[in-house]
Design a protein around this motif. Structure first.
Motif, PDB file in Angstrom:
ATOM      1  N   LEU A  16       0.844  -1.185   0.000  1.00  0.00           N
ATOM      2  CA  LEU A  16       0.000   0.000   0.000  1.00  0.00           C
ATOM      3  C   LEU A  16       0.886   1.244   0.000  1.00  0.00           C
ATOM      4  O   LEU A  16       1.968   1.250   0.595  1.00  0.00           O
ATOM      5  N   ARG A  42      -7.560   3.520  -4.590  1.00  0.00           N
ATOM      6  CA  ARG A  42      -8.536   2.990  -3.648  1.00  0.00           C
ATOM      7  C   ARG A  42      -9.680   3.942  -3.327  1.00  0.00           C
ATOM      8  O   ARG A  42     -10.827   3.510  -3.191  1.00  0.00           O
ATOM      9  N   SER A  99      -3.443   0.557  -3.734  1.00  0.00           N
ATOM     10  CA  SER A  99      -3.032  -0.811  -3.432  1.00  0.00           C
ATOM     11  C   SER A  99      -2.272  -1.340  -4.637  1.00  0.00           C
ATOM     12  O   SER A  99      -2.679  -1.124  -5.779  1.00  0.00           O
ATOM     13  N   ARG A 275      -4.952  -4.134   3.397  1.00  0.00           N
ATOM     14  CA  ARG A 275      -6.049  -3.171   3.563  1.00  0.00           C
ATOM     15  C   ARG A 275      -6.887  -3.519   4.790  1.00  0.00           C
ATOM     16  O   ARG A 275      -7.476  -2.643   5.414  1.00  0.00           O
ATOM     17  N   GLU A 293     -12.694   1.643  -3.593  1.00  0.00           N
ATOM     18  CA  GLU A 293     -12.751   0.519  -2.657  1.00  0.00           C
ATOM     19  C   GLU A 293     -14.075   0.513  -1.893  1.00  0.00           C
ATOM     20  O   GLU A 293     -14.541   1.547  -1.427  1.00  0.00           O
TER      21      GLU A 293
END
Length: 347
Positions: A16, A42, A99, A275, A293
């Protein structure tokens, strides 16, 4: 038999990072030089960006689109010993959170594989991890392509690079008569012009005349063989309950992808252990969508356990009725390898 633990970052790692819109931004901490890097913004809408060392670092393709390969100088600029270097492109280095999923194949572009009826332009392969990346040019006729794994692939993902065609996915749970598209939500289709109705071997996979993988175009193929203690590819039947099925992998997962393939349409869901660092694992992205996300409520959630995955939701994309089946791919957090070099199940 003695066992040693190889680090989770040896062959796969999720990294990340937060973008900063500066040129030549280095992302480190991957743990190896990746050969296949998949990046997704994300916290806003943006396409997926897939890069590999076989085609060259500056040539993205998008899992959520049927678009052709492009050449971009402001996206991923190089694969480095502990990560990668980025340009200023918003999709990979804007002022957002990202990510990246990283796999190690053969460290670099590789060389031509001549096992099939079509020689690959390049094949980069890691036989220990069961990962290979091959570029080839189709002929519009039935053919075979060498993958170099020395084991039968359980999952093959192919993209036409020079014509706008959908992705093609082979999965052992479907068999060679069926296919899925990484950029679509459709249930599995049936066609003999995809994989020639022929199961891959330890040296080659078969392609038909369909333009998605066998036309007179250039293609990239990501092939994955199952390695005990490191990767798992299979299927699971839904039960329509929040107390969903358990999927045995033999290891604690670091990455999990899940797709319904019969009975209904549904999206490809992606989970990882970065995550969500602890259970419940409920932050998901979708290979077929540019959406940000998903984190709200209990829409999609699973548990990553020491030896597998527990589904924790009654949801159409994840776990609906017993008439629906789902396929998956998973990679390990802490794989084990025996002293003879063969990965083994978790203790």
């Amino acid at each position: 038999m003695a066992f040693i633990t190889f680090q989770p970052k040896d062959y796969f790692n999720t990294k990340l990072y937060t973008g900063n819109a500066t040129d030549n931004r280095t992302v480190t901490g991957v743990g190896f030089q990746p050969d296949f890097t998949w990046i997704k913004l994300r916290n806003s809408v943006s396409q997926h960006e897939l890069f590999d060392a076989v085609r060259g670092a500056n040539k993205p393709i998008s899992s959520n689109l049927d678009a052709v390969q492009s050449t971009e100088t402001n996206r991923l600029k190089s694969f480095d010993s502990d990560g990668f270097t980025l340009g200023t492109g918003t999709a990979v280095n804007g002022s957002y959170t990202f990510s990246s999923w990283n796999w190690k194949a053969g460290t670099g572009q590789g060389s031509s594989n001549t096992d099939g009826s079509i020689n690959t332009t390049y094949t980069s392969v890691n036989t220990t991890a069961g990962i290979s990346i091959s570029q080839y040019t189709g002929t519009g006729s039935n053919a075979t392509i060498g993958h170099g794994l020395g084991a039968v692939p359980k999952m093959i993902i192919v993209k036409n690079l020079t014509n706008a065609n959908a992705w093609s996915v082979y999965h052992a749970s479907l068999g060679a008569t069926k296919y899925l598209a990484l950029n679509e939500t459709d249930a599995a289709g049936t066609a003999s012009d995809r994989w020639q109705d022929t199961t891959p071997t330890s040296s080659v996979f078969s392609i038909g005349t369909n333009a998605n993988q066998g036309g007179s175009y250039n293609y990239i193929a990501y092939c994955f063989a199952e390695k005990k203690g490191f990767s798992k590819f299979g299927s699971v039947k839904g039960n329509g309950s929040d107390d969903g099925p358990f999927i045995y992998t033999g290891f604690k997962p670091a990455f999990y992808m899940h797709k319904i393939y019969n009975g209904s349409t549904g999206q490809w869901l992606m989970f990882d252990n970065k995550r969500n660092e602890s259970n419940v694992v409920n932050k998901f992205l979708k290979t077929d969508s540019n959406e940000a996300e998903g984190t709200s409520g209990t829409a999609n959630q699973v548990d990553f356990l020491s030896n597998g995955i527990k589904i924790r939701e009654n949801n159409g994309d994840l776990n609906s009725s017993t008439s629906n089946d789902y396929l998956y791919m998973a990679f390990a957090e802490h794989p084990l390898v025996a002293s003879n070099g063969i990965p083994a199940t978790a203790r």
